[in-house]
Motif scaffolding. Structure first.
Motif, PDB file in Angstrom:
ATOM      1  N   GLU A  33       0.854  -1.206   0.000  1.00  0.00           N
ATOM      2  CA  GLU A  33       0.000   0.000   0.000  1.00  0.00           C
ATOM      3  C   GLU A  33       0.885   1.249   0.000  1.00  0.00           C
ATOM      4  N   SER A  34       1.962   1.190   0.774  1.00  0.00           N
ATOM      5  CA  SER A  34       2.910   2.300   0.819  1.00  0.00           C
ATOM      6  C   SER A  34       3.548   2.513  -0.545  1.00  0.00           C
ATOM      7  N   VAL A  35       3.922   1.427  -1.203  1.00  0.00           N
ATOM      8  CA  VAL A  35       4.510   1.506  -2.547  1.00  0.00           C
ATOM      9  C   VAL A  35       3.538   2.204  -3.496  1.00  0.00           C
ATOM     10  N   LYS A  36       2.285   1.794  -3.453  1.00  0.00           N
ATOM     11  CA  LYS A  36       1.286   2.395  -4.347  1.00  0.00           C
ATOM     12  C   LYS A  36       1.112   3.885  -4.053  1.00  0.00           C
ATOM     13  N   ALA A  37       1.057   4.235  -2.792  1.00  0.00           N
ATOM     14  CA  ALA A  37       0.892   5.646  -2.413  1.00  0.00           C
ATOM     15  C   ALA A  37       2.102   6.478  -2.847  1.00  0.00           C
ATOM     16  N   VAL A  38       3.285   5.933  -2.698  1.00  0.00           N
ATOM     17  CA  VAL A  38       4.496   6.657  -3.097  1.00  0.00           C
ATOM     18  C   VAL A  38       4.530   6.840  -4.614  1.00  0.00           C
ATOM     19  N   ILE A  39       4.110   5.823  -5.349  1.00  0.00           N
ATOM     20  CA  ILE A  39       4.041   5.946  -6.808  1.00  0.00           C
ATOM     21  C   ILE A  39       3.102   7.085  -7.190  1.00  0.00           C
ATOM     22  N   ALA A  40       1.931   7.121  -6.563  1.00  0.00           N
ATOM     23  CA  ALA A  40       0.951   8.178  -6.868  1.00  0.00           C
ATOM     24  C   ALA A  40       1.530   9.561  -6.565  1.00  0.00           C
ATOM     25  N   LYS A  41       2.207   9.692  -5.432  1.00  0.00           N
ATOM     26  CA  LYS A  41       2.805  10.986  -5.070  1.00  0.00           C
ATOM     27  C   LYS A  41       3.906  11.382  -6.054  1.00  0.00           C
ATOM     28  N   ALA A  42       4.711  10.419  -6.449  1.00  0.00           N
ATOM     29  CA  ALA A  42       5.792  10.709  -7.394  1.00  0.00           C
ATOM     30  C   ALA A  42       5.215  11.157  -8.739  1.00  0.00           C
ATOM     31  N   LEU A  43       4.167  10.494  -9.179  1.00  0.00           N
ATOM     32  CA  LEU A  43       3.553  10.846 -10.465  1.00  0.00           C
ATOM     33  C   LEU A  43       2.907  12.232 -10.427  1.00  0.00           C
ATOM     34  N   ASP A  44       2.457  12.651  -9.249  1.00  0.00           N
ATOM     35  CA  ASP A  44       1.803  13.953  -9.103  1.00  0.00           C
ATOM     36  C   ASP A  44       2.786  15.106  -8.939  1.00  0.00           C
ATOM     37  N   SER A  45       4.055  14.799  -8.761  1.00  0.00           N
ATOM     38  CA  SER A  45       5.040  15.839  -8.477  1.00  0.00           C
ATOM     39  C   SER A  45       5.878  16.173  -9.704  1.00  0.00           C
ATOM     40  N   ASP A  46       6.187  17.464  -9.828  1.00  0.00           N
ATOM     41  CA  ASP A  46       7.112  17.926 -10.868  1.00  0.00           C
ATOM     42  C   ASP A  46       8.502  18.202 -10.299  1.00  0.00           C
ATOM     43  N   ASP A  47       8.638  18.040  -8.995  1.00  0.00           N
ATOM     44  CA  ASP A  47       9.898  18.309  -8.314  1.00  0.00           C
ATOM     45  C   ASP A  47      10.836  17.117  -8.481  1.00  0.00           C
ATOM     46  N   PRO A  48      11.938  17.271  -9.205  1.00  0.00           N
ATOM     47  CA  PRO A  48      12.834  16.130  -9.443  1.00  0.00           C
ATOM     48  C   PRO A  48      13.465  15.570  -8.164  1.00  0.00           C
ATOM     49  N   ASP A 114      -1.332  -2.262  -8.192  1.00  0.00           N
ATOM     50  CA  ASP A 114      -2.636  -2.901  -7.964  1.00  0.00           C
ATOM     51  C   ASP A 114      -2.563  -4.415  -8.154  1.00  0.00           C
ATOM     52  N   LYS A 115      -1.815  -4.856  -9.151  1.00  0.00           N
ATOM     53  CA  LYS A 115      -1.642  -6.296  -9.380  1.00  0.00           C
ATOM     54  C   LYS A 115      -0.923  -6.941  -8.198  1.00  0.00           C
ATOM     55  N   LEU A 116       0.075  -6.237  -7.664  1.00  0.00           N
ATOM     56  CA  LEU A 116       0.798  -6.734  -6.491  1.00  0.00           C
ATOM     57  C   LEU A 116      -0.156  -6.886  -5.309  1.00  0.00           C
ATOM     58  N   LEU A 117      -0.954  -5.879  -5.070  1.00  0.00           N
ATOM     59  CA  LEU A 117      -1.914  -5.946  -3.965  1.00  0.00           C
ATOM     60  C   LEU A 117      -2.896  -7.098  -4.149  1.00  0.00           C
TER      61      LEU A 117
END
Length: 133
Positions: A33-48, A114-117
């Protein structure tokens, strides 16, 4: 010293590393769940810099998912479980690969998370069925 070398030995065996009841697939699910949340945050950010930190954390959490699954596979599940659930080896293999380099560790794809979950949920269903038996 020689007495210790020739002393009689006894064979011991243990059914697990820790007392029963310690194992729980929820540990792998929480990390996934943490992995999925971090992916979502990374995709939403423009900060390298933020994205770099997110990727590092995602990779660490993906490794933890694999470790938790491996502990279940190698320490909790026993031959009778694999006989009753012949798909279990394949499920654990697929789940650990989904957490690995070709999975969440190596991608920012939410669908892979999602597949992992979903795989972890399948493993958890079997785990809880074995606890009832």
């Amino acid at each position: 010293m020689f007495a210790r070398l020739f002393a009689p030995t006894i064979e011991v065996s243990a059914h697990c590393d820790l007392p029963c009841g310690v194992y729980d697939p929820a540990q792998a699910r929480i990390e996934a769940e943490s992995v999925k949340a971090v992916i979502a945050k990374a995709l939403d950010s423009d900060d390298p810099d933020f994205r770099t930190r997110a990727v590092i954390i995602k990779e660490q959490r993906s490794n933890l998912v694999k470790e938790h699954l491996w502990v279940l596979w190698t320490d909790y599940f026993k031959p009778p479980h694999f006989e009753a659930y012949p798909q279990l080896h394949t499920l654990v293999n697929e789940a650990t690969k989904l957490a690995g380099a070709s999975g969440t560790k190596g991608t920012l794809d939410l669908e892979v998370a999602d597949k992992l979950l979903a795989k972890i949920d399948e493993i958890a269903e079997i785990f809880w069925a074995t606890k009832k038996a």
